[in-house]
Design an enzyme around this catalytic site. Structure first.
Site, PDB file in Angstrom:
ATOM      1  N   ALA A 262      15.153  -0.781   9.957  1.00 43.32           N
ATOM      2  CA  ALA A 262      13.849  -0.172  10.243  1.00 43.32           C
ATOM      3  C   ALA A 262      13.744   1.197   9.593  1.00 43.32           C
ATOM      4  O   ALA A 262      12.690   1.576   9.074  1.00 43.32           O
ATOM      5  CB  ALA A 262      13.636  -0.065  11.755  1.00 43.32           C
ATOM      6  N   GLU A 265      13.324   0.958   5.472  1.00 42.01           N
ATOM      7  CA  GLU A 265      12.111   0.279   5.030  1.00 42.01           C
ATOM      8  C   GLU A 265      10.876   1.164   5.188  1.00 42.01           C
ATOM      9  O   GLU A 265      10.084   1.321   4.259  1.00 42.01           O
ATOM     10  CB  GLU A 265      11.926  -1.024   5.817  1.00 42.01           C
ATOM     11  CG  GLU A 265      12.791  -2.173   5.349  1.00 42.01           C
ATOM     12  CD  GLU A 265      12.279  -2.803   4.076  1.00 42.01           C
ATOM     13  OE1 GLU A 265      11.072  -2.679   3.792  1.00 42.01           O
ATOM     14  OE2 GLU A 265      13.088  -3.417   3.354  1.00 42.01           O
ATOM     15  N   SER A 267      10.609   4.445   5.585  1.00 42.04           N
ATOM     16  CA  SER A 267      10.647   5.656   4.760  1.00 42.04           C
ATOM     17  C   SER A 267      10.357   5.333   3.301  1.00 42.04           C
ATOM     18  O   SER A 267       9.619   6.058   2.624  1.00 42.04           O
ATOM     19  CB  SER A 267      12.010   6.340   4.887  1.00 42.04           C
ATOM     20  OG  SER A 267      12.211   6.828   6.190  1.00 42.04           O
ATOM     21  N   CYS A 377       8.843   7.052  17.481  1.00 42.71           N
ATOM     22  CA  CYS A 377       9.848   6.729  16.475  1.00 42.71           C
ATOM     23  C   CYS A 377      11.044   7.665  16.530  1.00 42.71           C
ATOM     24  O   CYS A 377      10.916   8.881  16.364  1.00 42.71           O
ATOM     25  CB  CYS A 377       9.217   6.792  15.086  1.00 42.71           C
ATOM     26  SG  CYS A 377      10.390   6.478  13.754  1.00 42.71           S
ATOM     27  N   GLU A 386      12.611  13.117   4.610  1.00 41.66           N
ATOM     28  CA  GLU A 386      12.722  12.325   3.390  1.00 41.66           C
ATOM     29  C   GLU A 386      11.421  12.376   2.596  1.00 41.66           C
ATOM     30  O   GLU A 386      11.435  12.514   1.364  1.00 41.66           O
ATOM     31  CB  GLU A 386      13.080  10.884   3.720  1.00 41.66           C
ATOM     32  CG  GLU A 386      14.513  10.690   4.191  1.00 41.66           C
ATOM     33  CD  GLU A 386      14.843   9.230   4.436  1.00 41.66           C
ATOM     34  OE1 GLU A 386      14.357   8.371   3.684  1.00 41.66           O
ATOM     35  OE2 GLU A 386      15.585   8.948   5.387  1.00 41.66           O
TER      36      GLU A 386
END
Length: 430
Positions: A262, A265, A267, A377, A386
């Site tokens: 998770a 993907e 990011s 999250c 990121e």
């Protein structure tokens, strides 16, 4: 519909099957922004169908979605609904994906699907690794990885263009999360392939890769148990030893799968979707080039405007209740639609417009791209770091980059509940 524009606020009839809109309806797959936007204008709660055809209630508007995300009467695990002792309705998806029955617990028992008291117990185990201060300390490493990948991009060109997803967004995100968790660098390509298999939702791929993935995780745990390090996996092993075994090996494997798959993907697709959005909105790109200090605000706006996750995990009503004035019966499934909430004109001024100055400095997060409530999250801070590093470094290395196929429809995977590009071809220099 492409990332060049959205028209999520238009009203009108939505393509419907007799039981209401289906998440695999062609209109919703081709244009989730407009399709779910029309549902939102149809009503705050709309009856429809989930991917496997089971009935769900779509909750579509910003205030209602946020309220539902923190409503304790809505749970993620259907067996936690009082009186529901029958089959888990999520098993239908497992059947469609042809996941072997003995392996389904690794998908159905993740922290994403758990409820109190299991959820806070599991979340506490990884909170330290994802603490804001620790993630901020990772910024130099993230920038170092980004610079290395960007320097190598010209060597990846084919016919004058390079795929940013293939050679930058994915390698950056998978490298960062695997280093944090403790996955050996030599195995990064395997994890990226497994992640692609999982999001493809193609049974012929999953039935082969998923068992291998599970075996790999169990073997890695045993190897790491013999030589602990300063990584999240070692912390989980220490917690298991200190906690009298309350954290099972199955829970540990499920945690690894969830965090790595998770984490990288979402990011990667924030970087890909965001780059495409900026390149098709030259006014916003010019603002960012002129003032790099806008990057953190831009990441929030891109998460709102073109985040890859369009729906939250299914919730189930633990009692008869009302959502936005609509009666919901105990046991009913509820689908919270993040994409329609993030374009709700009741909450945003001119929501279809990409505006990287929209999120004011010091303002509370003004979107539901990362969710809300107890399931907010876990990797949101890492994803923002990121994204900030990726966009800042990308513009610094290649300020004149353009889309290689300008004017063409973006190469996108038509998957229910998401917006993911298959590739993003760029020309690095004019």
């Amino acid at each position: 519909m492409s990332l060049t524009s959205h028209d999520a606020s238009q009203t009108g009839e939505t393509a419907q099957c007799p039981a209401g809109p289906h998440m695999t309806d062609p209109d919703l797959l081709r244009d989730p922004f407009g399709g779910y936007g029309r549902l939102r204008e149809q009503g705050p709660v709309v009856n429809g169908r989930f991917v496997d055809g089971t009935p769900v209630w779509f909750v579509t508007r910003y205030d209602d979605v946020r309220a539902a995300l923190r409503d304790p009467r809505l749970v993620n695990t259907p067996s936690n609904v009082p009186g529901e002792g029958g089959a888990d309705p999520r098993e239908g998806m497992m059947e469609l994906l042809k996941i072997p029955e003995h392996l389904r617990r690794y998908l159905l028992g993740s922290i994403l699907d758990s409820d109190p008291p299991d959820h806070p117990r599991l979340r506490r185990l990884v909170t330290r690794a994802f603490a804001a201060r620790r993630i901020l300390d990772l910024r130099p490493d993230i920038e170092r990885i980004a610079d290395r990948l960007l320097t190598e991009l010209p060597h990846r060109e084919e016919e004058g263009a390079v795929d940013l997803l293939e050679h930058f967004a994915y390698p950056l995100s998978i490298t960062v999360i695997c280093e944090l968790v403790g996955i050996p660098a030599a195995d990064l390509d395997r994890w990226r392939e497994w992640g692609g298999d999982l999001v493809s939702m193609r049974p012929e791929r999953l039935q082969h890769s998923f068992p291998v993935m599970i075996d790999y995780c169990h073997e890695l745990i045993e190897r790491r148990r013999a030589a602990l390090r300063d990584d999240l996996l070692s912390e989980l092993i220490r917690a298991q030893d200190d906690d009298g075994g309350r954290l099972s090996d199955v829970e540990m494997v499920t945690m690894i799968l969830t965090l790595v798959l998770a984490g990288h993907e979402t990011s990667a697709h924030l970087i890909g979707n965001g780059t495409a959005a900026l390149l098709t909105h030259p006014d916003q790109l010019a603002l960012l080039r002129k003032d790099p200090a806008l990057v953190p605000r831009a990441v929030h706006e891109l998460m709102r405007w073109c985040g890859s996750v369009h729906v939250a995990r299914l919730r189930y009503a633990t009692e008869d209740l009302e959502l936005a004035g609509t009666p919901i019966a105990r046991g009913d499934a509820v689908q919270l639609v993040l994409v329609s909430a993030n374009f709700d004109p009741r909450h945003y001024t001119d929501p279809d417009r990409l505006d990287i100055t929209r999120q004011q400095d010091g303002q509370a997060e003004n979107h539901v791209g990362f969710g809300h409530g107890i399931h907010y999250c876990l990797g949101a801070t890492l994803a923002r770091q990121e994204g900030e590093a990726a966009f800042a470094r990308l513009l610094e290395h290649y300020p004149g980059m353009t889309l290689a196929d300008d004017g063409a429809e973006l190469d996108r995977a038509l998957l229910p509940g998401s917006w993911r590009l298959n590739s993003l071809r760029l020309r690095l220099r004019p």
